[in-house]
Design an enzyme around this catalytic site. Sequence first.
Site, PDB file in Angstrom:
ATOM      1  N   SER A  24       0.838  -1.195   0.000  1.00  0.00           N
ATOM      2  CA  SER A  24       0.000   0.000   0.000  1.00  0.00           C
ATOM      3  C   SER A  24       0.872   1.243   0.000  1.00  0.00           C
ATOM      4  O   SER A  24       1.967   1.240   0.569  1.00  0.00           O
ATOM      5  CB  SER A  24      -0.862  -0.012   1.266  1.00  0.00           C
ATOM      6  OG  SER A  24      -1.499   1.222   1.449  1.00  0.00           O
ATOM      7  N   LYS A  46       2.397  -3.869   6.581  1.00  0.00           N
ATOM      8  CA  LYS A  46       2.680  -3.986   5.140  1.00  0.00           C
ATOM      9  C   LYS A  46       4.183  -3.839   4.880  1.00  0.00           C
ATOM     10  O   LYS A  46       4.767  -4.574   4.074  1.00  0.00           O
ATOM     11  CB  LYS A  46       1.913  -2.912   4.367  1.00  0.00           C
ATOM     12  CG  LYS A  46       0.418  -3.159   4.307  1.00  0.00           C
ATOM     13  CD  LYS A  46       0.117  -4.312   3.368  1.00  0.00           C
ATOM     14  CE  LYS A  46      -1.286  -4.830   3.541  1.00  0.00           C
ATOM     15  NZ  LYS A  46      -1.565  -6.036   2.779  1.00  0.00           N
ATOM     16  N   TYR A  90      -1.207  -0.915  10.786  1.00  0.00           N
ATOM     17  CA  TYR A  90      -1.538  -1.486   9.471  1.00  0.00           C
ATOM     18  C   TYR A  90      -0.398  -1.223   8.481  1.00  0.00           C
ATOM     19  O   TYR A  90       0.095  -2.143   7.817  1.00  0.00           O
ATOM     20  CB  TYR A  90      -2.856  -0.883   8.950  1.00  0.00           C
ATOM     21  CG  TYR A  90      -3.091  -1.174   7.487  1.00  0.00           C
ATOM     22  CD1 TYR A  90      -3.289  -2.468   7.035  1.00  0.00           C
ATOM     23  CD2 TYR A  90      -3.099  -0.145   6.535  1.00  0.00           C
ATOM     24  CE1 TYR A  90      -3.485  -2.737   5.686  1.00  0.00           C
ATOM     25  CE2 TYR A  90      -3.301  -0.402   5.190  1.00  0.00           C
ATOM     26  CZ  TYR A  90      -3.485  -1.700   4.771  1.00  0.00           C
ATOM     27  OH  TYR A  90      -3.674  -1.962   3.432  1.00  0.00           O
TER      28      TYR A  90
HETATM   29  P1  NAD Z   1     -10.882  -7.082   1.432  1.00  0.00           P
HETATM   30  O1  NAD Z   1     -11.067  -7.112   2.907  1.00  0.00           O
HETATM   31  O2  NAD Z   1     -12.071  -6.849   0.580  1.00  0.00           O
HETATM   32  O3  NAD Z   1     -10.174  -8.434   0.946  1.00  0.00           O
HETATM   33  C1  NAD Z   1      -9.304  -9.185   1.754  1.00  0.00           C
HETATM   34  C2  NAD Z   1      -9.782 -10.625   1.723  1.00  0.00           C
HETATM   35  O4  NAD Z   1      -8.901 -11.423   2.487  1.00  0.00           O
HETATM   36  C3  NAD Z   1     -11.184 -10.788   2.295  1.00  0.00           C
HETATM   37  O5  NAD Z   1     -11.957 -11.565   1.415  1.00  0.00           O
HETATM   38  C4  NAD Z   1     -10.936 -11.520   3.615  1.00  0.00           C
HETATM   39  O6  NAD Z   1     -12.033 -12.354   3.958  1.00  0.00           O
HETATM   40  C5  NAD Z   1      -9.673 -12.280   3.318  1.00  0.00           C
HETATM   41  N1  NAD Z   1      -8.824 -12.585   4.472  1.00  0.00           N
HETATM   42  C6  NAD Z   1      -8.400 -11.730   5.441  1.00  0.00           C
HETATM   43  N2  NAD Z   1      -7.588 -12.354   6.298  1.00  0.00           N
HETATM   44  C7  NAD Z   1      -7.485 -13.643   5.861  1.00  0.00           C
HETATM   45  C8  NAD Z   1      -6.785 -14.775   6.329  1.00  0.00           C
HETATM   46  N3  NAD Z   1      -6.019 -14.718   7.420  1.00  0.00           N
HETATM   47  N4  NAD Z   1      -6.893 -15.923   5.622  1.00  0.00           N
HETATM   48  C9  NAD Z   1      -7.668 -15.996   4.506  1.00  0.00           C
HETATM   49  N5  NAD Z   1      -8.360 -14.946   4.034  1.00  0.00           N
HETATM   50  C10 NAD Z   1      -8.269 -13.786   4.708  1.00  0.00           C
HETATM   51  O7  NAD Z   1      -9.755  -5.999   1.136  1.00  0.00           O
HETATM   52  P2  NAD Z   1      -9.227  -5.439  -0.261  1.00  0.00           P
HETATM   53  O8  NAD Z   1      -9.574  -3.997  -0.301  1.00  0.00           O
HETATM   54  O9  NAD Z   1      -9.609  -6.301  -1.362  1.00  0.00           O
HETATM   55  O10 NAD Z   1      -7.655  -5.519  -0.006  1.00  0.00           O
HETATM   56  C11 NAD Z   1      -6.873  -6.601  -0.474  1.00  0.00           C
HETATM   57  C12 NAD Z   1      -5.427  -6.387  -0.068  1.00  0.00           C
HETATM   58  O11 NAD Z   1      -4.981  -5.149  -0.612  1.00  0.00           O
HETATM   59  C13 NAD Z   1      -5.217  -6.286   1.444  1.00  0.00           C
HETATM   60  O12 NAD Z   1      -4.008  -6.958   1.760  1.00  0.00           O
HETATM   61  C14 NAD Z   1      -5.082  -4.810   1.682  1.00  0.00           C
HETATM   62  O13 NAD Z   1      -4.283  -4.526   2.813  1.00  0.00           O
HETATM   63  C15 NAD Z   1      -4.411  -4.348   0.399  1.00  0.00           C
HETATM   64  N6  NAD Z   1      -4.678  -2.930   0.085  1.00  0.00           N
HETATM   65  C16 NAD Z   1      -5.978  -2.497  -0.003  1.00  0.00           C
HETATM   66  C17 NAD Z   1      -6.220  -1.165  -0.282  1.00  0.00           C
HETATM   67  C18 NAD Z   1      -7.636  -0.652  -0.364  1.00  0.00           C
HETATM   68  O14 NAD Z   1      -7.834   0.545  -0.275  1.00  0.00           O
HETATM   69  N7  NAD Z   1      -8.653  -1.461  -0.548  1.00  0.00           N
HETATM   70  C19 NAD Z   1      -5.154  -0.262  -0.472  1.00  0.00           C
HETATM   71  C20 NAD Z   1      -3.855  -0.756  -0.395  1.00  0.00           C
HETATM   72  C21 NAD Z   1      -3.624  -2.098  -0.109  1.00  0.00           C
HETATM   73  C1  UD1 Z   2      -6.992   5.294   3.821  1.00  0.00           C
HETATM   74  C2  UD1 Z   2      -5.996   4.675   4.796  1.00  0.00           C
HETATM   75  C3  UD1 Z   2      -4.835   4.076   4.016  1.00  0.00           C
HETATM   76  C4  UD1 Z   2      -5.346   3.096   2.956  1.00  0.00           C
HETATM   77  C5  UD1 Z   2      -6.336   3.819   2.047  1.00  0.00           C
HETATM   78  C6  UD1 Z   2      -6.917   2.858   1.044  1.00  0.00           C
HETATM   79  C7  UD1 Z   2      -6.185   6.104   6.784  1.00  0.00           C
HETATM   80  C8  UD1 Z   2      -5.504   7.115   7.653  1.00  0.00           C
HETATM   81  N1  UD1 Z   2      -5.498   5.705   5.695  1.00  0.00           N
HETATM   82  O1  UD1 Z   2      -6.342   6.330   3.165  1.00  0.00           O
HETATM   83  O2  UD1 Z   2      -3.985   3.374   4.916  1.00  0.00           O
HETATM   84  O3  UD1 Z   2      -4.262   2.593   2.194  1.00  0.00           O
HETATM   85  O4  UD1 Z   2      -7.402   4.346   2.860  1.00  0.00           O
HETATM   86  O5  UD1 Z   2      -7.729   3.474   0.112  1.00  0.00           O
HETATM   87  O6  UD1 Z   2      -7.272   5.643   7.075  1.00  0.00           O
HETATM   88  N2  UD1 Z   2     -12.706  11.620   3.538  1.00  0.00           N
HETATM   89  C9  UD1 Z   2     -13.735  12.486   3.871  1.00  0.00           C
HETATM   90  N3  UD1 Z   2     -14.873  11.977   4.430  1.00  0.00           N
HETATM   91  C10 UD1 Z   2     -15.040  10.632   4.677  1.00  0.00           C
HETATM   92  C11 UD1 Z   2     -13.986   9.741   4.319  1.00  0.00           C
HETATM   93  C12 UD1 Z   2     -12.830  10.282   3.760  1.00  0.00           C
HETATM   94  O7  UD1 Z   2     -13.626  13.691   3.674  1.00  0.00           O
HETATM   95  O8  UD1 Z   2     -16.090  10.235   5.203  1.00  0.00           O
HETATM   96  C13 UD1 Z   2     -11.500  12.170   2.913  1.00  0.00           C
HETATM   97  C14 UD1 Z   2     -10.222  11.911   3.688  1.00  0.00           C
HETATM   98  O9  UD1 Z   2     -10.001  12.923   4.642  1.00  0.00           O
HETATM   99  C15 UD1 Z   2      -9.180  11.892   2.574  1.00  0.00           C
HETATM  100  C16 UD1 Z   2      -9.948  11.316   1.385  1.00  0.00           C
HETATM  101  O10 UD1 Z   2     -11.321  11.519   1.677  1.00  0.00           O
HETATM  102  O11 UD1 Z   2      -8.786  13.200   2.256  1.00  0.00           O
HETATM  103  C17 UD1 Z   2      -9.699   9.851   1.155  1.00  0.00           C
HETATM  104  O12 UD1 Z   2      -9.940   9.155   2.371  1.00  0.00           O
HETATM  105  P1  UD1 Z   2      -9.930   7.556   2.445  1.00  0.00           P
HETATM  106  O13 UD1 Z   2     -10.813   7.023   1.390  1.00  0.00           O
HETATM  107  O14 UD1 Z   2     -10.229   7.187   3.859  1.00  0.00           O
HETATM  108  O15 UD1 Z   2      -8.446   7.153   2.045  1.00  0.00           O
HETATM  109  P2  UD1 Z   2      -7.033   7.624   2.658  1.00  0.00           P
HETATM  110  O16 UD1 Z   2      -7.218   8.538   3.803  1.00  0.00           O
HETATM  111  O17 UD1 Z   2      -6.189   8.093   1.544  1.00  0.00           O
END
Ligand code: NAD
Ligand code: UD1
Length: 338
Positions: A127, A155, A151
């Site tokens: 991330s 990572k 978190y």
């Molecule tokens: P998500 O929660 O939708 O998907 C994660 C999946 O992993 C879920 O289906 C959950 O049931 C499964 N899971 C969790 N722990 C597990 C375990 N111990 N064993 C087996 N399955 C398990 O989240 P996502 O948004 O799809 O994120 C996927 C990956 O990407 C994560 O590692 C997350 O940290 C990373 N990531 C997500 C974002 C984001 O904004 N969504 C941003 C950066 C990185």
């Molecule tokens: C968050 C996580 C980051 C993760 C990312 C995934 C935190 C501090 N960071 O980041 O670790 O990788 O999500 O997408 O939680 N906002 C509003 N109102 C809301 C929600 C959000 O104004 O109800 C604003 C936030 O202040 C920010 C932007 O929207 O400026 C995006 O927020 P968000 O979607 O939570 O993502 P990040 O903060 O970038």
Amino acid sequence: MKISVLVTGGAGYIGSHTCIALAEAGFTPIILDNYGNSSPKVMERLARITGQAAPLAIEGDVRDRALLDRLFAEHEIGAVIHFAGLKAVGDSVADPLSYYDNNVYGSLVLAAAMRSAGVRTLIFSSSATVYGEPDESPIPEDAPTRPANPYGRSKLMVEEAYGDLGRSEPGWRIALLRYFNPVGAHESGLIGEHPQGKPNNLMPFVSQVAVGQRPHLTVHGGDYPTPDGTGVRDYVHVMDLAEGHVAALRHALAHEGLLTLNLGTGRGGSVLDVVAAFERACGKSVPRVIGPRRPGDVPAYWADPSAAKAVLGWEARRSLDQMCADSWRWQSGNPNGY
Ligand code: NAD
Ligand code: UD1
């Protein structure tokens, strides 16, 4: 012959979209998920979208070494894409041990099982949060890493462990992908993000306001040093991200070594930009109030995605309008998720 790819967390938001891109690119995804934050109902939707059989899905935990050993013994797995993990920043502050257990320990068990099975191609979900508050944007991959919460540290720990593993012996092909802000949904509207409880992230919150489940959006801060005073992020369409995984997988299958790449668009959008694009997508106004800043938030950052383009030939193609249109199609068609 088709290469089978073990997709941990493949029932989740990014994993399920990546399974579509994998199937379309001729790979066979095999899902391992404990459904802690997802539903097995996604499988039938994946089959409808791809026109192929639903992926084989095994319910289980990535920390279960015996299960992993069985999986690698029973299936000819050519590569692993590792999404399984926990991702809520606030929860990680309240319960850090569960984050280190799922995210760090789980990733180590997986790599050890891969090593025993002789599977050495691994794509890992990292991330942009590993950068913490960056000195400047766009952020290149060699920017300092200083994650600000458990978190983010989980990572970075996995990145470091996988980096050491990749350097420790020949044969590993590891890609560490640092996602910026994944949003949107598959254009069919059949799969998307369905957070449990009150969403922390902007796009699901805006979607729930638009569909009438929440009265208004609170904009976390209107006095940032940004063009309109609201926070700026690099929103990237989840299908662009999914295609980035396929590109990284193809590259890793063809090249040994370790890669660390940003996946983002290289463009920043503000909270008000997202709201305006969403209003265009849904054809109604999204009520919002400006509230105080959210503690721990960074004012603005976006990716330098040039390395992914140079190395993988991948770049994000979809616009913020498309991200919002696809989020809206999913949210309005499935207001209660799966
Ligand atoms: P998500 O929660 O939708 O998907 C994660 C999946 O992993 C879920 O289906 C959950 O049931 C499964 N899971 C969790 N722990 C597990 C375990 N111990 N064993 C087996 N399955 C398990 O989240 P996502 O948004 O799809 O994120 C996927 C990956 O990407 C994560 O590692 C997350 O940290 C990373 N990531 C997500 C974002 C984001 O904004 N969504 C941003 C950066 C990185
Ligand atoms: C968050 C996580 C980051 C993760 C990312 C995934 C935190 C501090 N960071 O980041 O670790 O990788 O999500 O997408 O939680 N906002 C509003 N109102 C809301 C929600 C959000 O104004 O109800 C604003 C936030 O202040 C920010 C932007 O929207 O400026 C995006 O927020 P968000 O979607 O939570 O993502 P990040 O903060 O970038």
